[in-house]
Design a protein around this motif. Structure first.
Motif, PDB file in Angstrom:
ATOM      1  N   LEU A  95     -16.688  11.122  30.317  1.00 37.01           N
ATOM      2  CA  LEU A  95     -16.799   9.862  29.586  1.00 37.01           C
ATOM      3  C   LEU A  95     -15.485   9.472  28.920  1.00 37.01           C
ATOM      4  O   LEU A  95     -14.988   8.353  29.100  1.00 37.01           O
ATOM      5  CB  LEU A  95     -17.911   9.976  28.533  1.00 37.01           C
ATOM      6  N   VAL A  96     -14.924  10.395  28.144  1.00 31.73           N
ATOM      7  CA  VAL A  96     -13.748  10.032  27.348  1.00 31.73           C
ATOM      8  C   VAL A  96     -12.488   9.927  28.207  1.00 31.73           C
ATOM      9  O   VAL A  96     -11.635   9.070  27.958  1.00 31.73           O
ATOM     10  CB  VAL A  96     -13.535  11.021  26.177  1.00 31.73           C
ATOM     11  N   GLU A  97     -12.352  10.775  29.233  1.00 34.69           N
ATOM     12  CA  GLU A  97     -11.175  10.680  30.091  1.00 34.69           C
ATOM     13  C   GLU A  97     -11.243   9.420  30.952  1.00 34.69           C
ATOM     14  O   GLU A  97     -10.216   8.770  31.210  1.00 34.69           O
ATOM     15  CB  GLU A  97     -11.049  11.912  30.970  1.00 34.69           C
ATOM     16  N   GLY A  98     -12.450   9.065  31.378  1.00 35.90           N
ATOM     17  CA  GLY A  98     -12.599   7.823  32.129  1.00 35.90           C
ATOM     18  C   GLY A  98     -12.178   6.626  31.300  1.00 35.90           C
ATOM     19  O   GLY A  98     -11.452   5.738  31.782  1.00 35.90           O
ATOM     20  N   ALA A  99     -12.608   6.612  30.035  1.00 33.61           N
ATOM     21  CA  ALA A  99     -12.238   5.509  29.147  1.00 33.61           C
ATOM     22  C   ALA A  99     -10.740   5.504  28.874  1.00 33.61           C
ATOM     23  O   ALA A  99     -10.097   4.447  28.887  1.00 33.61           O
ATOM     24  CB  ALA A  99     -13.014   5.622  27.840  1.00 33.61           C
ATOM     25  N   SER A 104      -5.453   3.126  29.587  1.00 31.14           N
ATOM     26  CA  SER A 104      -4.052   3.438  29.826  1.00 31.14           C
ATOM     27  C   SER A 104      -3.492   2.714  31.043  1.00 31.14           C
ATOM     28  O   SER A 104      -2.285   2.432  31.115  1.00 31.14           O
ATOM     29  CB  SER A 104      -3.901   4.955  30.011  1.00 31.14           C
ATOM     30  N   ALA A 105      -4.353   2.398  32.021  1.00 37.32           N
ATOM     31  CA  ALA A 105      -3.923   1.880  33.322  1.00 37.32           C
ATOM     32  C   ALA A 105      -2.932   0.717  33.257  1.00 37.32           C
ATOM     33  O   ALA A 105      -1.915   0.733  33.966  1.00 37.32           O
ATOM     34  CB  ALA A 105      -5.141   1.493  34.161  1.00 37.32           C
ATOM     35  N   GLU A 148      -2.191   9.345  29.256  1.00 36.17           N
ATOM     36  CA  GLU A 148      -1.399   9.527  28.035  1.00 36.17           C
ATOM     37  C   GLU A 148      -0.961   8.211  27.377  1.00 36.17           C
ATOM     38  O   GLU A 148      -0.569   8.204  26.216  1.00 36.17           O
ATOM     39  CB  GLU A 148      -0.165  10.396  28.315  1.00 36.17           C
ATOM     40  N   HIS A 149      -0.993   7.101  28.099  1.00 32.62           N
ATOM     41  CA  HIS A 149      -0.621   5.818  27.491  1.00 32.62           C
ATOM     42  C   HIS A 149      -1.804   5.144  26.801  1.00 32.62           C
ATOM     43  O   HIS A 149      -1.677   3.996  26.343  1.00 32.62           O
ATOM     44  CB  HIS A 149      -0.044   4.876  28.548  1.00 32.62           C
ATOM     45  N   CYS A 150      -2.929   5.834  26.757  1.00 30.43           N
ATOM     46  CA  CYS A 150      -4.116   5.259  26.118  1.00 30.43           C
ATOM     47  C   CYS A 150      -3.776   4.823  24.698  1.00 30.43           C
ATOM     48  O   CYS A 150      -3.312   5.630  23.883  1.00 30.43           O
ATOM     49  CB  CYS A 150      -5.255   6.273  26.091  1.00 30.43           C
ATOM     50  N   VAL A 204     -11.389   1.213  37.383  1.00 30.07           N
ATOM     51  CA  VAL A 204     -10.622   2.436  37.116  1.00 30.07           C
ATOM     52  C   VAL A 204     -11.486   3.459  36.388  1.00 30.07           C
ATOM     53  O   VAL A 204     -11.488   4.648  36.739  1.00 30.07           O
ATOM     54  CB  VAL A 204      -9.362   2.114  36.290  1.00 30.07           C
ATOM     55  N   GLU A 205     -12.246   3.003  35.395  1.00 27.69           N
ATOM     56  CA  GLU A 205     -13.077   3.929  34.632  1.00 27.69           C
ATOM     57  C   GLU A 205     -14.151   4.550  35.514  1.00 27.69           C
ATOM     58  O   GLU A 205     -14.406   5.761  35.440  1.00 27.69           O
ATOM     59  CB  GLU A 205     -13.723   3.218  33.447  1.00 27.69           C
TER      60      GLU A 205
END
Length: 237
Positions: A95-99, A104-105, A148-150, A204-205
């Protein structure tokens, strides 16, 4: 896996206790000390070139973190991997990495994409003489470039916590399901194509979450199959 029973004082970074802690923990995480491995203090101390005292302190810290357990008449051993804890960690990370990846994309640069492709190429090369620990490290490097750009620091913190939790569980899934590694590399290519093509955040998510969930599903299938085989063996009949 139980939560740490108590908080221990953390020794200075350069102390022998800290050095022993770092060395033993790294060996546990890397799989050099697998689950069930007996930790003989005197042998570890000799190997590290220190006395038994800092090794004992290190083992106590690792016990508090749930990486080491004490068994009567056996002593300190490396704790087993808790499949339920792994399940919860992977579900949360999905969940959190998808978000984080979706947010970040738009901020991922062409240079970032080149770096990510280079890492994925290294992962593909790793398939030839498969090393699950190296593959897992490269996998983390790949995803870190993408999330990492989130701009949301709270989501990013949760992602890092999830990865750290996986490390503490010694869960290189690819050690158990190496066939999943090739699929993972191809899914990475799809993620890169989506980001490079400016796909919307939802796409992307969804792709990032499916990617993480597929790894979890592969592990759960492996675990359930292993459990069934174990239950069917003569020792369990």
């Amino acid at each position: 896996m139980a939560e740490p029973a108590a908080t221990t004082d953390v020794p200075a970074a350069g102390s022998k206790s800290q050095q022993a802690y770092s060395a033993v923990k790294q060996r546990i995480v890397d799989g050099a000390y697998p689950p069930g491995h007996r930790l003989v203090l005197a042998a570890i101390a000799q190997d590290l070139g220190v006395s038994v005292v800092p090794v004992r302190e290190a083992i106590r810290r690792l016990e508090a973190e749930g990486l080491v357990t004490f068994q009567r008449n056996v002593g300190a051993t490396v704790a087993g991997i808790d499949p339920t804890e792994y399940l919860y960690t992977m579900q949360t990370l999905s969940l959190v990495e998808g978000a984080a990846t979706a947010l970040s994309a738009p901020l991922v640069s062409a240079t970032d994409l080149e770096r990510a492709r280079a890492v994925n190429d290294a992962m593909r090369a790793c398939l030839q003489d498969f090393d699950p620990v190296r593959f897992t490290r490269l996998n983390q490097d790949f995803h870190a470039i993408l999330f990492e750009h989130c701009p949301n620091p709270h989501i990013l913190d949760l992602v890092h916590r999830g990865w750290n939790r996986l490390a503490s569980l010694r869960s290189s899934t690819f050690r158990f399901v190496p066939e999943r590694a090739r699929e993972s590399v191809e899914e990475h290519e799809h993620l890169l194509a989506l980001i490079a093509g400016g796909a919307d955040a939802d796409a992307v998510e969804r792709a990032a979450r499916r990617h993480r969930s597929a790894t979890l599903d592969a592990y759960l299938t492996h675990f359930s199959t292993t459990e069934a085989a174990s239950d069917a063996s003569p020792d369990h009949g």
